[in-house]
Design a protein around this motif. Structure first.
Motif, PDB file in Angstrom:
ATOM      1  N   ALA A   2       0.775  -1.285   0.055  1.00  0.00           N
ATOM      2  CA  ALA A   2      -0.024   0.020   0.040  1.00  0.00           C
ATOM      3  C   ALA A   2       1.011   1.006   0.049  1.00  0.00           C
ATOM      4  O   ALA A   2       1.771   1.292   0.724  1.00  0.00           O
ATOM      5  CB  ALA A   2      -0.955  -0.016   1.034  1.00  0.00           C
ATOM      6  N   GLU A  65       6.592  -0.854  -4.388  1.00  0.00           N
ATOM      7  CA  GLU A  65       5.525  -1.880  -5.164  1.00  0.00           C
ATOM      8  C   GLU A  65       6.206  -3.225  -5.151  1.00  0.00           C
ATOM      9  O   GLU A  65       5.419  -4.259  -4.950  1.00  0.00           O
ATOM     10  CB  GLU A  65       5.474  -1.068  -6.827  1.00  0.00           C
ATOM     11  CG  GLU A  65       4.656   0.028  -6.818  1.00  0.00           C
ATOM     12  CD  GLU A  65       4.547   0.645  -8.110  1.00  0.00           C
ATOM     13  OE1 GLU A  65       3.425   1.304  -8.285  1.00  0.00           O
ATOM     14  OE2 GLU A  65       5.428   0.305  -8.899  1.00  0.00           O
ATOM     15  N   ASP A  88      -2.664   3.956  -3.356  1.00  0.00           N
ATOM     16  CA  ASP A  88      -3.637   3.146  -2.791  1.00  0.00           C
ATOM     17  C   ASP A  88      -4.676   4.301  -2.222  1.00  0.00           C
ATOM     18  O   ASP A  88      -6.163   3.930  -2.342  1.00  0.00           O
ATOM     19  CB  ASP A  88      -3.377   2.048  -2.147  1.00  0.00           C
ATOM     20  CG  ASP A  88      -2.456   1.256  -2.933  1.00  0.00           C
ATOM     21  OD1 ASP A  88      -3.160   0.533  -3.573  1.00  0.00           O
ATOM     22  OD2 ASP A  88      -1.169   1.076  -2.505  1.00  0.00           O
ATOM     23  N   GLU A  89      -4.339   4.959  -1.765  1.00  0.00           N
ATOM     24  CA  GLU A  89      -5.345   5.972  -0.919  1.00  0.00           C
ATOM     25  C   GLU A  89      -4.553   7.739  -1.195  1.00  0.00           C
ATOM     26  O   GLU A  89      -3.303   7.807  -0.931  1.00  0.00           O
ATOM     27  CB  GLU A  89      -5.488   5.991   0.477  1.00  0.00           C
ATOM     28  CG  GLU A  89      -6.198   4.398   0.934  1.00  0.00           C
ATOM     29  CD  GLU A  89      -7.715   4.840   0.401  1.00  0.00           C
ATOM     30  OE1 GLU A  89      -8.289   5.701   0.197  1.00  0.00           O
ATOM     31  OE2 GLU A  89      -8.144   3.473   0.519  1.00  0.00           O
TER      32      GLU A  89
END
Length: 171
Positions: A2, A65, A88-89
């Protein structure tokens, strides 16, 4: 893996929250320090604006990643949108303007916002830039609540605590 991006205006608590996450064992990068940003010309050709060094940000995200470990990145720069698809956010930190200005006046970790001109710029940026950040955010956290609550909410986006060992039981 994430990659959680934390953005927001000066004084919303990005650095403070990331410091707490780091104390919990998470990898954090505050792009305001460490050579992640450089002043680059604006596309209109008039003036410069602090922007991410895209090669460094790309390498940082690529590393994570591959690693599969969560990463928190914080900053607010002109070219951050180029990286939105890789996060992701996208978490917008917000707080009432008077709270932000009080935090800036009392902090000793960052000299920005100490002059009347800089404070005027913060007020103007909050009116102009924060709505643009809000449109791109996947979540907004009002940081006028207890710091522990803010940090817990951020940590939840990472999935699990890096300090805990997870065992899988076999049937």
């Amino acid at each position: 893996m994430a990659v959680i991006f934390v953005t927001g205006m000066s004084g919303t608590g990005k650095t403070t929250a990331l410091n707490r996450l780091e104390q919990r064992g998470y990898r954090v990068v505050d792009t305001d320090v460490g050579g992640w940003i450089e002043d680059l010309p604006l596309s209109e050709g008039v003036g410069t604006e602090p922007q991410w060094r895209e090669d460094r940000i790309d390498a940082l995200i690529t590393e994570h990643e591959i690693s599969g470990k969560p990463l928190f990145i914080a900053g607010t720069v002109l070219n951050q949108g180029k990286f939105y698809p890789r996060f992701d956010e996208i978490v917008l930190f917000s707080a009432p303007l008077e709270v932000m200005l009080e935090r800036i006046a009392t902090r000793d970790t960052n000299p920005f916002g100490k002059t009347a001109e800089q404070r005027d710029q913060i007020v103007a940026d909050t009116a102009e830039v924060e709505p643009l950040l809000r449109v791109s955010a996947t979540v907004e956290i009002n940081t006028h609540k207890p710091l522990a609550d803010v940090v817990d909410q951020l940590a939840a986006f990472a999935g699990h605590s890096p300090n805990k060992i997870h065992f899988r039981c076999r049937p």
